[in-house]
Enzyme design. Structure first.
Site, PDB file in Angstrom:
ATOM      1  N   ALA A 154       0.732  -1.145   0.140  1.00 47.89           N
ATOM      2  CA  ALA A 154       0.090   0.236  -0.070  1.00 47.89           C
ATOM      3  C   ALA A 154       0.831   1.192   0.098  1.00 47.89           C
ATOM      4  O   ALA A 154       0.427   2.384  -0.407  1.00 47.89           O
ATOM      5  CB  ALA A 154      -0.837   0.070   1.191  1.00 47.89           C
ATOM      6  N   GLY A 187      -0.481   5.124   0.343  1.00 47.93           N
ATOM      7  CA  GLY A 187      -1.951   4.546  -0.004  1.00 47.93           C
ATOM      8  C   GLY A 187      -2.702   5.526  -1.045  1.00 47.93           C
ATOM      9  O   GLY A 187      -3.900   5.880  -0.924  1.00 47.93           O
ATOM     10  N   LYS A 233      -3.492   4.517  -3.985  1.00 49.22           N
ATOM     11  CA  LYS A 233      -4.443   3.707  -4.730  1.00 49.22           C
ATOM     12  C   LYS A 233      -5.308   3.122  -3.743  1.00 49.22           C
ATOM     13  O   LYS A 233      -6.585   2.954  -4.082  1.00 49.22           O
ATOM     14  CB  LYS A 233      -3.657   2.519  -5.290  1.00 49.22           C
ATOM     15  CG  LYS A 233      -2.724   2.944  -6.684  1.00 49.22           C
ATOM     16  CD  LYS A 233      -1.837   1.913  -7.267  1.00 49.22           C
ATOM     17  CE  LYS A 233      -0.992   2.538  -8.131  1.00 49.22           C
ATOM     18  NZ  LYS A 233       0.215   3.168  -7.432  1.00 49.22           N
ATOM     19  N   ASP A 281       0.763  -3.298  -6.211  1.00 50.61           N
ATOM     20  CA  ASP A 281       1.706  -2.460  -6.683  1.00 50.61           C
ATOM     21  C   ASP A 281       3.061  -2.872  -6.162  1.00 50.61           C
ATOM     22  O   ASP A 281       3.586  -2.190  -5.149  1.00 50.61           O
ATOM     23  CB  ASP A 281       0.971  -1.066  -6.143  1.00 50.61           C
ATOM     24  CG  ASP A 281       1.898  -0.011  -6.471  1.00 50.61           C
ATOM     25  OD1 ASP A 281       2.284  -0.192  -7.643  1.00 50.61           O
ATOM     26  OD2 ASP A 281       1.463   1.421  -6.369  1.00 50.61           O
ATOM     27  N   CYS A 332       5.581   1.178 -11.735  1.00 50.28           N
ATOM     28  CA  CYS A 332       5.601   2.321 -12.183  1.00 50.28           C
ATOM     29  C   CYS A 332       6.924   2.415 -12.842  1.00 50.28           C
ATOM     30  O   CYS A 332       7.811   3.247 -12.701  1.00 50.28           O
ATOM     31  CB  CYS A 332       5.409   3.619 -11.048  1.00 50.28           C
ATOM     32  SG  CYS A 332       6.641   3.341  -9.822  1.00 50.28           S
TER      33      CYS A 332
END
Length: 468
Positions: free
Chosen positions: A260, A263, A265, A331, A384
């Protein structure tokens, strides 16, 4: 370590104090601090500077843009200093010279104007370096120079992007837009735009791809607005918002946000669920979760629990939640190369050996998440970065280890017309954004689903046995 962080030998002529405007002088100070402290982080240096100086939004943007541009152009600036100042530059002047070199290379300062400040440097020669770099025949060498990248990374980009490599690295040297995500728990995108315009004179425009995004079109102190303090928006790049959109939790669904961080997302998913779902946000970093809890309160989010976990395993409560979750968002920690516009220092913070170890971590985390995915649920693997080795190759490894999983094309989630431009090959299979194509950061997301078995006794998939 990057060349621009090393002291240069020799001492050239000392012309005395260099006449710099306020922005250039403060940028030179930031560069000096960055060189003096190998652990310094550019974003924190900027934040400290802005807290200590009374600067308007336009001046802050000017300083941020120039600072980031000099970091992004480090290879070209190093080359300019080698060519135009072969005897080196005395330490008290080195950062001022770097600032002026950067502005001349970007065409922001005419060579004649630079010569008025430092007449002993061949500024016309400096200005010509950009064109000379574009003319380098070897693509790996050219991309390394244009993007200020180490050769190994330039080679990866050239192999993957071919004729697009130059356009990509130029875009990654560019200035990232300020993008906001509307907190739909508080307001609509239209209401947010109107409030910012009416209350603060801040002009925005809707993002072309993300459903709830607004791009700020002029310098503005968005964190000083009442809309910010009331939790009406978060700052979040458009591509990051799209990752939350393709996660697409079902109404009143359960989501495990498996990495996370602070946070961004998590908050977007809570808004998508309308505070009527259940989100477990986990991370191994205590400070990030502390930031997340503050952001949850400001945004009015009530359906999120934030839990710290060890790096090498999930505790029992997380495994139990994963077995019931409708979505697991991973992620994953990555090179971050898709966000170089915002974090230019990443260019020298990653070496090739560290990159290989990072891919091992990505694969391990993805396989861990896949192991607990219940029938009917989806795993969203996101990064990313723009590199295939951290994206498609990790997905391929998961599918090889878990052949029962299937890819859910993002076209199935977003619709074909919307999804096709957001994938590299136009197929609508994976989310793949890049700054030279979409104006957004470089992000990747793949959605994997464990199919329901005809013998599954649970109509909604149900929890699989522990250890599946």
């Amino acid at each position: 370590m990057a060349e621009h962080r090393r002291s240069r030998g020799g001492a050239g002529p000392d012309p005395g104090a260099v006449p710099l405007d306020l922005a250039d002088r403060l940028v030179a100070t930031l560069l000096d601090r960055l060189e003096s402290d190998r652990h310094a982080v550019p974003s924190r240096l900027l934040a400290d500077l802005f807290r200590g100086e009374r600067l308007g939004p336009g001046q802050q943007k000017r300083i941020r843009d120039r600072f980031h541009a000099i970091l992004a152009d480090s290879a070209l600036i190093d080359r300019a200093l080698q060519v135009a100042t072969p005897n080196g530059v005395a330490r008290p002047l080195r950062m001022a010279v770097r600032v002026l070199c950067g502005r001349v290379l970007r065409g922001e300062l005419a060579p004649a104007d630079a010569a008025h400040r430092l007449g002993w440097i061949d500024w016309r020669r400096v200005a010509a370096l950009g064109a000379e770099a574009v003319a380098i025949e070897d693509p790996v060498e050219r991309t390394a120079m244009l993007g200020s990248l180490p050769p190994w990374l330039s080679r990866c980009i050239c192999e993957q992007f071919g004729a697009e490599a130059d356009a990509l690295v130029r875009a990654l040297r560019g200035r990232a837009p300020v993008v906001l995500r509307t907190n739909t728990l508080r307001c609509s995108r239209e209401e947010l735009a109107e409030r910012l315009r009416t209350d603060d004179g801040i002009e925005t425009e809707p993002t072309p791809h993300a459903s709830h995004g607004l791009r700020v079109v002029s310098p503005a102190r968005v964190f000083a607005t009442a809309a910010w303090h009331d939790g009406w928006f978060e700052m979040q790049d458009e591509a990051s918002q799209l990752v939350a959109e393709v996660t697409a939790p079902p109404p009143a669904g359960r989501v495990l946000d498996a990495c996370a961080g602070a946070g961004g997302k998590t908050l977007a998913l809570a808004a998508a669920l309308g505070n009527r779902g259940e989100i477990l946000a986990i991370d191994s970093h205590k400070g990030r979760l502390t930031d997340l809890r503050k952001r949850l309160r400001r945004a009015g989010v009530h359906d999120v629990r934030a839990v710290r976990v060890p790096e090498d395993a999930w505790p029992g409560e997380v495994v139990a939640f994963a077995q019931r979750a409708d979505r697991i968002l991973l992620d994953a920690p990555c090179s971050g190369l898709g966000s170089l516009r915002r974090n230019p220092d990443l260019r020298w913070r990653l070496d090739e050996d560290g990159w290989r170890r990072l891919r091992d971590t990505q694969r391990e985390l993805a396989l861990r998440a896949a192991a607990w995915l219940r029938p009917g649920a989806r795993l969203v693997y996101a990064t990313c970065t723009v590199l295939r080795e951290e994206n498609e190759d990790i997905v391929a490894a998961v599918l090889a280890a878990c052949p029962e999983l299937e890819v859910v094309p993002i076209a199935e989630i977003l619709g074909g017309a919307r999804a096709r431009p957001l994938s590299a090959d136009g197929s609508g299979r994976f989310l793949q954004t890049a700054p030279h194509r979409h104006g957004a950061d470089g992000f990747f997301a793949a959605v994997l689903r464990r199919p329901r078995s005809p013998l599954d006794p649970f109509p909604t998939g149900g929890p699989p046995p522990v250890g599946q």
